[in-house]
Design a protein around this motif. Sequence first.
Motif, mmCIF file in Angstrom:
data_model
loop_
_atom_site.group_PDB
_atom_site.id
_atom_site.type_symbol
_atom_site.label_atom_id
_atom_site.label_comp_id
_atom_site.label_asym_id
_atom_site.label_seq_id
_atom_site.Cartn_x
_atom_site.Cartn_y
_atom_site.Cartn_z
ATOM 1 N N ARG A 138 0.837 -1.210 0.000
ATOM 2 C CA ARG A 138 0.000 0.000 0.000
ATOM 3 C C ARG A 138 0.863 1.248 0.000
ATOM 4 N NH1 ARG A 138 -3.296 -3.110 3.526
ATOM 5 N NH2 ARG A 138 -2.287 -2.162 5.343
ATOM 6 N N ASP A 142 0.812 4.063 -2.906
ATOM 7 C CA ASP A 142 0.531 5.481 -2.648
ATOM 8 C C ASP A 142 1.640 6.374 -3.196
ATOM 9 O OD1 ASP A 142 -1.801 4.776 -1.397
ATOM 10 O OD2 ASP A 142 -0.992 4.945 0.640
ATOM 11 N N ASN A 156 -15.771 11.156 -8.480
ATOM 12 C CA ASN A 156 -16.843 10.373 -7.868
ATOM 13 C C ASN A 156 -18.173 11.097 -8.000
ATOM 14 O OD1 ASN A 156 -18.147 8.298 -6.542
ATOM 15 N ND2 ASN A 156 -17.764 9.145 -4.518
ATOM 16 N N ASN A 161 -18.523 5.908 -8.072
ATOM 17 C CA ASN A 161 -17.770 4.830 -7.433
ATOM 18 C C ASN A 161 -18.680 3.714 -6.949
ATOM 19 O OD1 ASN A 161 -15.285 5.921 -7.886
ATOM 20 N ND2 ASN A 161 -15.023 6.779 -5.847
ATOM 21 N N THR A 165 -18.474 -0.097 -8.176
ATOM 22 C CA THR A 165 -18.381 -1.199 -7.217
ATOM 23 C C THR A 165 -19.327 -2.338 -7.581
ATOM 24 O OG1 THR A 165 -17.740 0.323 -5.449
ATOM 25 C CG2 THR A 165 -18.585 -1.814 -4.778
ATOM 26 N N SER A 168 -17.258 -4.352 -9.968
ATOM 27 C CA SER A 168 -16.116 -5.007 -9.322
ATOM 28 C C SER A 168 -16.566 -6.092 -8.351
ATOM 29 C CB SER A 168 -15.241 -3.975 -8.611
ATOM 30 O OG SER A 168 -15.930 -3.354 -7.550
ATOM 31 N N ASN A 180 -9.091 -7.834 -1.866
ATOM 32 C CA ASN A 180 -9.557 -6.601 -1.215
ATOM 33 C C ASN A 180 -9.269 -5.424 -2.142
ATOM 34 O OD1 ASN A 180 -10.382 -7.940 1.220
ATOM 35 N ND2 ASN A 180 -8.223 -8.061 1.789
ATOM 36 N N LEU A 181 -10.072 -5.322 -3.161
ATOM 37 C CA LEU A 181 -9.786 -4.411 -4.260
ATOM 38 C C LEU A 181 -10.128 -2.966 -3.920
ATOM 39 C CD1 LEU A 181 -8.787 -4.737 -7.206
ATOM 40 C CD2 LEU A 181 -11.187 -4.730 -7.896
ATOM 41 N N THR A 182 -9.243 -2.057 -4.331
ATOM 42 C CA THR A 182 -9.499 -0.620 -4.263
ATOM 43 C C THR A 182 -9.407 -0.066 -5.678
ATOM 44 O OG1 THR A 182 -8.521 -0.459 -2.051
ATOM 45 C CG2 THR A 182 -8.768 1.583 -3.290
ATOM 46 N N GLU A 184 -9.718 3.456 -8.070
ATOM 47 C CA GLU A 184 -9.715 4.918 -8.050
ATOM 48 C C GLU A 184 -9.817 5.427 -9.480
ATOM 49 O OE1 GLU A 184 -6.370 7.930 -6.583
ATOM 50 O OE2 GLU A 184 -7.360 6.922 -4.916
ATOM 51 N N GLU A 199 -3.221 -4.374 -4.340
ATOM 52 C CA GLU A 199 -4.571 -4.671 -4.845
ATOM 53 C C GLU A 199 -5.338 -3.403 -5.221
ATOM 54 O OE1 GLU A 199 -5.592 -8.867 -2.673
ATOM 55 O OE2 GLU A 199 -5.996 -7.058 -1.516
ATOM 56 N N LYS A 200 -4.643 -2.513 -5.910
ATOM 57 C CA LYS A 200 -5.259 -1.255 -6.326
ATOM 58 C C LYS A 200 -5.293 -1.154 -7.846
ATOM 59 C CE LYS A 200 -5.382 3.634 -5.233
ATOM 60 N NZ LYS A 200 -5.000 4.620 -4.223
#
Length: 361
Positions: A138, A142, A156, A161, A165, A168, A180-182, A184, A199-200
């Motif tokens: 993470r 970032d 958003n 978003n 979701t 996703s 544990n998907l994020t 953006e 996982e981004k």
Amino acid sequence: MTERFPARYYDGKMAQTHDVLVSFEASGLTIYLHHNEPAIHWDYPQLRIPNRPEANRPLFIYHRDKLNATLMILESHSHSSLFSLLPKSALPNISFQLSWKIISLLSLISCLIIIGIYSQFIEITGVIADLFPSSWERALSDRTLNQLYRNKIVCNAHHGNDILTIISDRLRAASSKKVNLTIEVIKDKAINAFALPGEKIVILSGMIDDTQTPEELAGILAHEMGHVIKNHPTQQFIQNFGIGLINGLLFGNMGDTSNIISFADNMYHLHNNRHSESEADDVALQLLVKAQISPGGVATFFERLEKREILKGTASKLFNFVSAHPLTAERIQHIRMTPPPLQEKPILTNDQWNALKSICQ
């Protein structure tokens, strides 16, 4: 009068940055704007400094409660004044608790690289990537994103978003591996999406603008989920920066920004290799079929992009999905030959799709 230092300030809301002056007080730092605007005070306990200061390099400071707000101190000689006042919680002192297995494995990789057995190093990067704690990934994600988009505008609008979701979650439910998907969405006219460590997935607004159906966007998202599930982003970082990364892990120098900058540049320009693209395709097709979504959508999208590139004759000046995910006739044919699900289910309503298309408006 307290000495003031030149800096640049980004409030995280508007696209422009401001040239400001900063002073370091007993309780916090004060940001002085121009045009008689009120000064801004940041308490020291609320500051976050992800990287160690470097000579002749600006220092980036973030506020824990102000999303994306960034302060860049320009004069390196002022860093000592600031650091003498900061609480330990704000300092970029990243410590790692390594098990003896990880230390032994990282030491082995260092030896392999040093003696030139690079092929063996490549073979075990998947093992190393799977050992990475999620907090490391993470942090890497970032910092990479901050290098790519220092003044990013996260989209958003119209509950976009929440609608994204829906897509996703349907794909995640089809995965045998918990993710544990994020996700953006960043405002950028380039047609691209890419996966990062931790996982981004980042989707640029140009990609959403260019897709014509929910099935096309679901196919792109499934492909990037394939990279996430196979842990390709972390593997790529290890392969490209093995020695520097290992030194950072063993000696606590993960704050060095040079590798992060190089990795961000590679994420933006480097072509993924054929093997990783094939793996991501295979995972994406499995997810789509199991989620009862037609793979034909992503094939149509790929064909449209490929035709566009052929007509232009050269790659677009804008970084796009084709330049990072090289298409081949074999890949598109493989997708076309995949049997569709026995029963397809719509992904979004027309209203939801229209709202998602307006996520950055």
